[in-house]
Design a protein around this motif. Structure first.
Motif, short mmCIF file in Angstrom:
data_model
loop_
_atom_site.label_atom_id
_atom_site.label_comp_id
_atom_site.label_asym_id
_atom_site.label_seq_id
_atom_site.Cartn_x
_atom_site.Cartn_y
_atom_site.Cartn_z
N GLY A 109 0.85 -1.23 -0.18
CA GLY A 109 0.19 -0.01 0.18
C GLY A 109 1.12 1.35 -0.09
N ASN A 110 1.60 1.30 0.93
CA ASN A 110 2.61 2.41 1.02
C ASN A 110 3.55 2.73 -0.32
N TYR A 111 3.91 1.42 -0.86
CA TYR A 111 4.72 1.39 -2.14
C TYR A 111 4.10 2.21 -3.18
N LEU A 112 2.72 1.93 -3.42
CA LEU A 112 1.88 2.49 -4.35
C LEU A 112 1.51 4.04 -4.01
N ILE A 113 1.70 4.36 -2.89
CA ILE A 113 1.59 5.66 -2.49
C ILE A 113 2.78 6.52 -2.59
N GLY A 114 4.05 5.92 -2.53
CA GLY A 114 5.17 6.66 -2.92
C GLY A 114 5.26 6.58 -4.14
N LEU A 115 5.07 5.82 -5.19
CA LEU A 115 5.12 5.63 -6.47
C LEU A 115 4.20 6.63 -7.19
N ARG A 116 3.00 6.69 -6.82
CA ARG A 116 2.00 7.62 -7.48
C ARG A 116 2.11 8.89 -7.19
N GLU A 117 2.51 9.37 -5.74
CA GLU A 117 2.83 10.67 -5.56
C GLU A 117 4.24 11.16 -5.99
N GLY A 168 -4.42 11.48 15.16
CA GLY A 168 -4.33 10.32 13.98
C GLY A 168 -5.33 10.14 13.42
N GLY A 169 -6.51 9.99 14.02
CA GLY A 169 -7.90 9.72 13.27
C GLY A 169 -8.24 11.13 12.58
N SER A 170 -8.05 11.85 13.02
CA SER A 170 -8.50 13.33 12.27
C SER A 170 -7.59 13.59 11.17
N LEU A 171 -6.21 13.27 11.26
CA LEU A 171 -5.29 13.43 9.95
C LEU A 171 -5.53 12.40 9.08
N SER A 172 -5.91 11.15 9.48
CA SER A 172 -6.32 9.82 8.75
C SER A 172 -7.43 10.50 7.68
N ILE A 173 -8.50 11.12 8.17
CA ILE A 173 -9.55 11.36 7.63
C ILE A 173 -9.26 12.68 6.38
N PHE A 218 -0.08 11.15 4.35
CA PHE A 218 -0.75 10.11 3.73
C PHE A 218 0.32 9.00 4.48
N ILE A 219 1.54 8.85 4.25
CA ILE A 219 2.35 7.88 4.80
C ILE A 219 2.29 7.87 6.19
N TRP A 220 2.32 9.03 7.00
CA TRP A 220 2.44 8.95 8.33
C TRP A 220 1.11 8.40 9.04
N THR A 221 -0.06 8.72 8.26
CA THR A 221 -1.22 7.92 8.83
C THR A 221 -1.16 6.52 8.61
N SER A 222 -0.58 6.14 7.55
CA SER A 222 -0.47 4.60 7.07
C SER A 222 0.54 4.10 7.87
N VAL A 223 1.52 4.73 8.36
CA VAL A 223 2.69 3.93 9.19
C VAL A 223 2.00 3.78 10.64
N ARG A 224 1.27 4.80 11.09
CA ARG A 224 0.52 4.31 12.32
C ARG A 224 -0.30 3.42 12.47
N PRO A 269 6.03 -0.37 6.31
CA PRO A 269 5.54 0.80 5.78
C PRO A 269 6.37 2.04 5.38
N MET A 270 7.22 2.28 5.85
CA MET A 270 8.45 3.35 5.56
C MET A 270 9.21 2.72 4.49
N LEU A 271 9.58 1.72 4.48
CA LEU A 271 10.28 0.94 3.22
C LEU A 271 9.64 0.94 1.98
N GLY A 272 8.28 0.50 2.24
CA GLY A 272 7.48 0.58 1.01
C GLY A 272 7.37 1.98 0.43
N ALA A 273 7.23 2.90 1.29
CA ALA A 273 6.96 4.29 0.69
C ALA A 273 8.37 4.68 -0.02
N LEU A 274 9.42 4.44 0.69
CA LEU A 274 10.69 4.82 0.13
C LEU A 274 10.90 4.23 -1.06
N ALA A 275 10.64 2.94 -1.09
CA ALA A 275 10.92 2.32 -2.37
C ALA A 275 9.96 2.87 -3.54
N GLY A 276 8.96 3.28 -3.37
CA GLY A 276 7.87 3.86 -4.39
C GLY A 276 8.58 5.22 -4.72
#
Length: 286
Positions: free
Chosen positions: A4-12, A73-78, A135-141, A150-157
């Protein structure tokens, strides 16, 4: 969470890479290489702001009580889901015209001077960076076991996106961007639905929303979160083995209509009306 975080990092990251690629290529092709330095400065400031924002979120979380942390965390997720949803639909609509839009902004900035160039590059890249950080912060939580996946996935993306951006610039890669953003956008809708449901769970734990003890189902007794299927479900769908009814309801209410509208695509412009046929003069006289 890696997928999931790889897709976020890749897309953004790819959006930001394409922006940089378009800006640099335009300046080089028009013989304005002297403008590359302020553009690079704007890009660097945008990256620095994104990193600082990520660090600020982490430091703030560490200083809060449990309920305050869950509420934040919940508010920032939304908020993150709202921003990403807007980004998905915006990119789907403007992917074909992104290049001409950036060229227009850059031409205007060149007339105003170096400061305007810094601002254009900063805003173009900074928006993507801030969205990615949030988005990555909320996903890592959602990774409660302290996993670095999660962080490795985002960095790889992001790393993949940088490589693709360089290949685009060199002319080595030709893909249909409209189709690419359609498929990745659909995948991110699914990821965002999971983040939204987890954000609702955070707000329930903070006692901001009711229904924490009202579970839709509970398969924790046999569900193995460390198995291959557990990792896959957590990474793509942010699956929880004991969700509340409110989480399930929010997940469905977001996923189904959002996916339906997204896959339907932007409305095609209405065809221009056909010109009225000329009436012969003889017919008029009659």
């Amino acid at each position: 969470m890696f997928v999931g975080n790889y897709l976020i990092g890749l897309r953004e990251g790819l959006e930001a890479s394409l922006v940089v690629c378009i800006l640099v290529a335009y300046l080089v092709k028009t013989g304005r290489r002297e403008a590359l330095r302020p553009v690079a400065l704007g890009i660097g400031l945008a990256v620095a702001l994104s990193v600082a924002f990520q660090a600020a979120l982490q430091l703030t979380e560490n200083e809060l009580t449990f309920k305050a942390t869950e509420l934040l965390g919940g508010s920032l997720s939304i908020v993150a889901v709202g921003l990403v949803t807007w980004m998905i639909f915006w990119m789907r609509r403007t992917a074909r015209f992104l290049k001409s839009e950036l060229h227009g902004r850059l031409d205007s900035a060149l007339e105003l001077g170096s400061g305007a160039l810094v601002l254009v590059a900063f805003l173009a890249v900074g928006r993507e960076g801030m969205e990615t950080s949030l988005f990555i912060w909320t996903s890592v939580r959602t990774s409660t076991d302290g996993s670095t996946q999660p962080m490795l996935g985002a960095l790889a993306g992001i790393a993949t996106a940088v490589v693709l951006g360089w290949l685009f610039y060199r002319g080595a890669v030709r893909i249909n961007l409209a189709k690419f953003f359609t498929w990745t956008g659909a995948a991110l809708v699914v990821v965002a639905a999971g983040v939204l449901a987890y954000g609702v769970h955070d707000l329930q734990e903070a006692e901001f929303l009711p229904g924490l003890t009202s579970q839709a189902f509970d398969i924790s007794s046999w569900y193995d979160s460390d198995s291959w299927y557990g990792t896959l479900l957590k990474g793509i769908f942010n699956f929880q083995p004991d969700p509340t009814w409110l989480q399930v309801g929010v997940w469905l209410l977001y996923l189904i209509p959002t996916m339906a509208v997204f896959l339907r695509g932007p409305k095609a412009p209405a065809p221009a009306p056909a010109p009225a046929a000329a009436v012969p003069t003889a017919a008029k006289s009659e």
